[in-house]
Design an enzyme around this catalytic site. Structure first.
Site, short mmCIF file in Angstrom:
data_model
loop_
_atom_site.label_atom_id
_atom_site.label_comp_id
_atom_site.label_asym_id
_atom_site.label_seq_id
_atom_site.Cartn_x
_atom_site.Cartn_y
_atom_site.Cartn_z
CG HIS A 240 -1.81 -0.69 0.95
ND1 HIS A 240 -2.92 -1.59 2.39
CD2 HIS A 240 -2.83 -1.74 -0.23
CE1 HIS A 240 -3.86 -2.36 1.84
NE2 HIS A 240 -4.01 -2.62 0.16
CG HIS B 176 -2.82 -5.77 -7.79
ND1 HIS B 176 -2.54 -4.43 -7.25
CD2 HIS B 176 -4.03 -6.55 -6.88
CE1 HIS B 176 -2.97 -3.87 -6.41
NE2 HIS B 176 -3.55 -4.96 -6.04
#
Length: 410
Positions: free
Chosen positions: A248, A380
């Site tokens: 993150h 992703h």
């Protein structure tokens, strides 16, 4: 040993198409997108999740914009699940998941799920898919009414089904994907209010990152008081892990650059500096942290590894962040990291026998499945093949659409 060379655009394009091909069987019989197993077959024993459905709509709509055969029909089929099966026709909004009979699995309404619905509808709108514009109008209206707190410039994390009571928890993961969704919604609709909201929301991280030396707190109380100990007893929670989540930090590093580029002269100060801080901290704490290549999943607040599994998405976000920082700054160190992490992905993550990427590796870089069994989605990895080839703004869908336009005659 010479440094690895970065992949060229032709390789990235081929890898993007290989990934999309893996996801061709994603449509679930009940509607929406199935959880995919290691071979790309639908795992019908698992619920149909809104976040997976939305992410697969997003990537296949990107494939449609790229002209990949079959992607438009796959995106349209999975999009229909967001318009029907996964939508709460009684109270509005979207369930987190439904079972094989189309019945809700749990009744909470999460910001995380709704942000991905906004993203999916935005990308599908840019791709011109049927029903996408109506879905986007509904999704942004629900998001604005239920999740966006205009006074605080923050998001509410979760509600009960009838929208009568918000859950006390507040989280940075839903905040992060809300920034992504707002940028996409602004691009798709032309309403720059969403871009400005993304910038205001990103201000939370600009404030937090220096206060915690680049390790972002993920969990908060209803008044946005930081909770550094949440889930200390189950640190590998797939959505709310304890400690700092390395991936993150990398994802936020990139998103702040997209916000800066989108807003231009109106961008708030501190975005680039915070992007650098987050990137450098994630690399220092997470990469080769235990002596083996790869990023660890989480660390404690002193930077010591907690969960040492290697998640594919963390490397994908590292690749994208390094590429974005190199594009923004021209600094060679980011180009080297970009090439290094692609080399790692090619050696350890790309599954050339069964398709897609291994979603999880153990600390010795062997395929593992304690947190993420199977290969649920492509979000992703597909983005890692696209973001390095495109400008920082506009966002992915609009940038891909512009990249496919024929050049004007000289």
């Amino acid at each position: 040993m010479s440094a690895p060379a970065p992949p060229d655009d032709a390789w990235l394009d081929a890898e993007c198409r290989r990934l999309l091909d893996f996801g061709r069987r994603v449509a679930h019989p009940v509607g929406g997108a199935a959880w995919l197993d290691d071979d790309g077959a639908p795992d019908l024993s698992r619920p149909v999740h809104t976040w997976i459905t939305a992410r697969m709509v997003h990537v296949h709509a990107l494939g449609a914009l790229l002209g990949v055969d079959g992607c438009a029909s796959i995106a349209t089929a999975t999009l229909d699940g967001l318009r029907t099966t996964l939508r709460d026709a009684e109270h509005d909004g979207w369930f987190g998941a439904v079972d094989a009979d189309g019945q809700p699995v749990g009744t909470g309404k999460s910001c995380y799920d709704h942000a991905f619905v906004v993203l999916a509808a935005s990308t599908a709108t840019v791709a011109g898919l049927p029903g996408a514009e109506d879905l986007l109008a509904e999704a942004t209206a629900v998001f604005e009414q239920r999740f966006w707190d205009e006074d605080l410039a923050r998001v509410v994390d979760e509600w009960d089904r009838p929208w009568s009571e918000p859950v006390p928890y507040r989280g940075l993961n839903s905040t992060m994907h809300s920034v992504e969704a707002m940028l996409a919604a602004g691009d798709a609709t032309g309403d720059t209010t969403w871009h400005r909201r993304a910038a205001r929301l990103a201000g939370l991280v600009v404030d937090l990152a220096p206060a915690y030396d680049g390790r972002l707190p993920e969990h908060f109380g209803p008044d946005w008081s930081v909770d550094l100990d949440l889930n200390r007893d189950r640190p590998d929670d797939p959505f709310k892990p304890y400690g700092a989540t390395v991936g993150h930090g990398l994802e936020w590093s990139r998103l702040l650059l997209h916000v800066e580029s989108t807003l231009g002269d109106e961008a708030p100060p501190g975005l680039l500096d915070t992007s650098r801080l987050l990137f450098d901290r994630a690399v220092a704490d997470g990469w080769h942290a235990d002596g083996a290549p790869g990023f660890v999943y989480t660390t404690d607040w002193d930077g010591r590894p907690v969960v040492r599994q290697r998640m594919h998405w963390v490397t994908a976000e590292g690749i994208a962040a390094a590429g974005a920082l190199h594009r923004r700054t021209g600094e060679e160190t980011h180009a080297r990291r970009y090439a290094e992490w692609w080399a790692y992905a090619a050696e350890h993550l790309l599954d050339r026998e069964r398709g897609s990427w291994h979603h999880e590796l153990d600390p010795a870089n062997h395929p593992h499945a304690s947190v993420w069994p199977g290969k649920p989605d492509l979000y992703h990895a597909v983005q890692a093949t696209l973001l390095p080839r495109l400008p920082l703004a506009p966002g992915l869908a609009r940038a891909v659409a512009l990249s496919q336009r024929p050049s004007a005659p000289a």
